[in-house]
Scaffold this active site. Structure first.
Site, PDB file in Angstrom:
ATOM      1  N   ASP A 175     -16.097   6.263  10.653  1.00  0.00           N
ATOM      2  CA  ASP A 175     -15.990   6.352  12.117  1.00  0.00           C
ATOM      3  C   ASP A 175     -17.128   7.151  12.769  1.00  0.00           C
ATOM      4  O   ASP A 175     -17.631   6.739  13.811  1.00  0.00           O
ATOM      5  CB  ASP A 175     -14.630   6.934  12.534  1.00  0.00           C
ATOM      6  CG  ASP A 175     -13.524   5.891  12.499  1.00  0.00           C
ATOM      7  OD1 ASP A 175     -13.823   4.705  12.757  1.00  0.00           O
ATOM      8  OD2 ASP A 175     -12.369   6.250  12.214  1.00  0.00           O
TER       9      ASP A 175
ATOM     10  N   ASN B 259      -0.204   3.948   1.364  1.00  0.00           N
ATOM     11  CA  ASN B 259      -0.769   4.758   2.440  1.00  0.00           C
ATOM     12  C   ASN B 259       0.201   4.795   3.636  1.00  0.00           C
ATOM     13  O   ASN B 259       0.268   3.862   4.441  1.00  0.00           O
ATOM     14  CB  ASN B 259      -2.123   4.142   2.841  1.00  0.00           C
ATOM     15  CG  ASN B 259      -2.856   4.995   3.850  1.00  0.00           C
ATOM     16  OD1 ASN B 259      -2.248   5.735   4.620  1.00  0.00           O
ATOM     17  ND2 ASN B 259      -4.166   4.884   3.856  1.00  0.00           N
TER      18      ASN B 259
ATOM     19  N   ARG C 284      -8.779  -3.486  12.699  1.00  0.00           N
ATOM     20  CA  ARG C 284      -7.396  -3.484  12.212  1.00  0.00           C
ATOM     21  C   ARG C 284      -6.449  -3.879  13.344  1.00  0.00           C
ATOM     22  O   ARG C 284      -5.531  -4.667  13.157  1.00  0.00           O
ATOM     23  CB  ARG C 284      -7.037  -2.103  11.651  1.00  0.00           C
ATOM     24  CG  ARG C 284      -5.899  -2.129  10.657  1.00  0.00           C
ATOM     25  CD  ARG C 284      -5.786  -0.868   9.838  1.00  0.00           C
ATOM     26  NE  ARG C 284      -6.961  -0.638   9.037  1.00  0.00           N
ATOM     27  CZ  ARG C 284      -7.906   0.261   9.313  1.00  0.00           C
ATOM     28  NH1 ARG C 284      -7.802   1.064  10.349  1.00  0.00           N
ATOM     29  NH2 ARG C 284      -8.958   0.389   8.543  1.00  0.00           N
TER      30      ARG C 284
ATOM     31  N   ASP D 225      -7.159  -5.308   3.776  1.00  0.00           N
ATOM     32  CA  ASP D 225      -8.312  -4.744   3.079  1.00  0.00           C
ATOM     33  C   ASP D 225      -9.432  -4.670   4.101  1.00  0.00           C
ATOM     34  O   ASP D 225      -9.602  -5.593   4.901  1.00  0.00           O
ATOM     35  CB  ASP D 225      -8.707  -5.622   1.887  1.00  0.00           C
ATOM     36  CG  ASP D 225      -9.599  -4.841   0.929  1.00  0.00           C
ATOM     37  OD1 ASP D 225      -9.187  -3.749   0.487  1.00  0.00           O
ATOM     38  OD2 ASP D 225     -10.720  -5.301   0.651  1.00  0.00           O
TER      39      ASP D 225
ATOM     40  N   SER E  23       0.871  -1.176   0.000  1.00  0.00           N
ATOM     41  CA  SER E  23       0.000   0.000   0.000  1.00  0.00           C
ATOM     42  C   SER E  23       0.907   1.225   0.000  1.00  0.00           C
ATOM     43  O   SER E  23       2.013   1.183   0.527  1.00  0.00           O
ATOM     44  CB  SER E  23      -0.850  -0.001   1.265  1.00  0.00           C
ATOM     45  OG  SER E  23      -1.400   1.271   1.501  1.00  0.00           O
TER      46      SER E  23
ATOM     47  N   PHE F 156     -11.444   8.472  10.589  1.00  0.00           N
ATOM     48  CA  PHE F 156     -11.640   8.724   9.163  1.00  0.00           C
ATOM     49  C   PHE F 156     -12.836   7.892   8.699  1.00  0.00           C
ATOM     50  O   PHE F 156     -13.417   7.133   9.479  1.00  0.00           O
ATOM     51  CB  PHE F 156     -10.376   8.351   8.372  1.00  0.00           C
ATOM     52  CG  PHE F 156     -10.093   6.869   8.370  1.00  0.00           C
ATOM     53  CD1 PHE F 156      -9.489   6.269   9.460  1.00  0.00           C
ATOM     54  CD2 PHE F 156     -10.449   6.065   7.298  1.00  0.00           C
ATOM     55  CE1 PHE F 156      -9.247   4.898   9.486  1.00  0.00           C
ATOM     56  CE2 PHE F 156     -10.203   4.692   7.301  1.00  0.00           C
ATOM     57  CZ  PHE F 156      -9.598   4.121   8.408  1.00  0.00           C
ATOM     58  N   GLY F 157     -13.159   8.007   7.440  1.00  0.00           N
ATOM     59  CA  GLY F 157     -14.206   7.182   6.824  1.00  0.00           C
ATOM     60  C   GLY F 157     -15.492   7.155   7.642  1.00  0.00           C
ATOM     61  O   GLY F 157     -16.018   8.201   8.039  1.00  0.00           O
TER      62      GLY F 157
HETATM   63  P1  IMP Z   1      -9.009   0.175   2.673  1.00  0.00           P
HETATM   64  O1  IMP Z   1      -8.851  -1.050   3.498  1.00  0.00           O
HETATM   65  O2  IMP Z   1      -7.903   1.143   2.876  1.00  0.00           O
HETATM   66  O3  IMP Z   1      -9.306  -0.130   1.247  1.00  0.00           O
HETATM   67  O4  IMP Z   1     -10.274   0.934   3.256  1.00  0.00           O
HETATM   68  C1  IMP Z   1     -11.575   0.685   2.874  1.00  0.00           C
HETATM   69  C2  IMP Z   1     -12.529   1.762   3.318  1.00  0.00           C
HETATM   70  O5  IMP Z   1     -13.305   1.238   4.403  1.00  0.00           O
HETATM   71  C3  IMP Z   1     -11.929   3.043   3.849  1.00  0.00           C
HETATM   72  O6  IMP Z   1     -11.680   3.953   2.811  1.00  0.00           O
HETATM   73  C4  IMP Z   1     -13.023   3.541   4.787  1.00  0.00           C
HETATM   74  O7  IMP Z   1     -14.017   4.208   4.071  1.00  0.00           O
HETATM   75  C5  IMP Z   1     -13.589   2.231   5.337  1.00  0.00           C
HETATM   76  N1  IMP Z   1     -12.911   1.890   6.603  1.00  0.00           N
HETATM   77  C6  IMP Z   1     -12.029   0.890   6.808  1.00  0.00           C
HETATM   78  N2  IMP Z   1     -11.593   0.906   8.090  1.00  0.00           N
HETATM   79  C7  IMP Z   1     -12.188   1.952   8.678  1.00  0.00           C
HETATM   80  C8  IMP Z   1     -12.106   2.505   9.992  1.00  0.00           C
HETATM   81  O8  IMP Z   1     -11.364   2.064  10.883  1.00  0.00           O
HETATM   82  N3  IMP Z   1     -12.864   3.597  10.210  1.00  0.00           N
HETATM   83  C9  IMP Z   1     -13.674   4.141   9.267  1.00  0.00           C
HETATM   84  N4  IMP Z   1     -13.782   3.682   8.038  1.00  0.00           N
HETATM   85  C10 IMP Z   1     -13.042   2.576   7.730  1.00  0.00           C
END
Ligand code: IMP
Length: 197
Positions: free
Chosen positions: A154, A13, A180, A73, A11, A151-152
């Site tokens: 939450d 990130n 996570r 993921d 990643s 983020f996202g």
């Molecule tokens: P990725 O695993 O980075 O592809 O994340 C997938 C998506 O799921 C993120 O962009 C968020 O929108 C959502 N997401 C995953 N984990 C979290 C979290 O801990 N808090 C809030 N949103 C989450």
């Protein structure tokens, strides 16, 4: 002194990688070195499950660099929406619009159960899976977004025991409770027993 094994994170990130490093440090896994993917590394995340997508990312990087790699993921699954947005959580978010759409859709639903899920996969230099885990953090969808941390999704994820959203708790506490964090704890256990630490 033994040489540290380098494990690549599939990643770009940097925040995520730093979060993972800090959790592993707290768990006293210090003798493997984690390294981010090279600039521009990207994979079409077209798998059908979180594990499949994590596997696609880790194995693509493993094959590219002939190295041990890992990827995660994650996403949110909502019971009343048949598990959606699930693996499409990132695409569905649309700068917060997706979050408001969920709140609106849930207005007429009794079942507010949901979970955040995180899959983590490690692959060897041939791209074969050598470790995988999938962990879920169960909660409920809030009736409106609350909190400024995280983020996202939450702000709409209520942690039942605390009756607060995951955006209302400190990042430090979230890093102990989250999907996570649970998956990384399993990864740490594996690192400690597999001789890669
Ligand atoms: P990725 O695993 O980075 O592809 O994340 C997938 C998506 O799921 C993120 O962009 C968020 O929108 C959502 N997401 C995953 N984990 C979290 C979290 O801990 N808090 C809030 N949103 C989450």
């Amino acid at each position: 002194m033994t040489k540290k094994t380098t494990i690549y994170f599939a990643s770009s990130n940097k925040n995520k990688l730093n979060e993972i490093k800090s959790i592993l440090r707290r768990l006293q896994v210090s003798s493997c070195k984690l390294q981010g993917a090279p600039e521009g590394f990207s994979v079409n995340e077209n798998g059908k499950t979180f594990v499949e997508n994590a596997y696609k990312k880790a194995s693509a990087l493993s094959k590219k660099l002939s190295c041990t790699s890992f990827a995660d993921d994650s996403g949110i699954e909502i019971k009343a929406l048949d598990g959606k947005p699930g693996i499409k959580s990132s695409r569905f978010f649309r700068n917060g619009k997706g979050m408001y759409e969920i709140v609106k859709k849930l207005r007429t639903k009794k079942n507010r159960k949901c979970c955040f899920t995180c899959a983590l996969v490690v692959t060897n230099e041939k791209g074969q899976i050598i470790f995988k885990t999938k962990k879920s953090w169960h909660g409920k969808i809030a009736d409106k977004p609350k909190g400024k941390h995280g983020f996202g999704y939450d702000p709409i994820f209520i942690i039942p025991k605390l009756n607060k959203t995951s955006a209302e708790i400190s990042p430090k506490l979230k890093n102990k409770l989250s999907h996570r964090a649970m998956a990384i704890r399993e990864f740490a256990k594996w690192l400690k027993t597999s001789g890669k630490r």
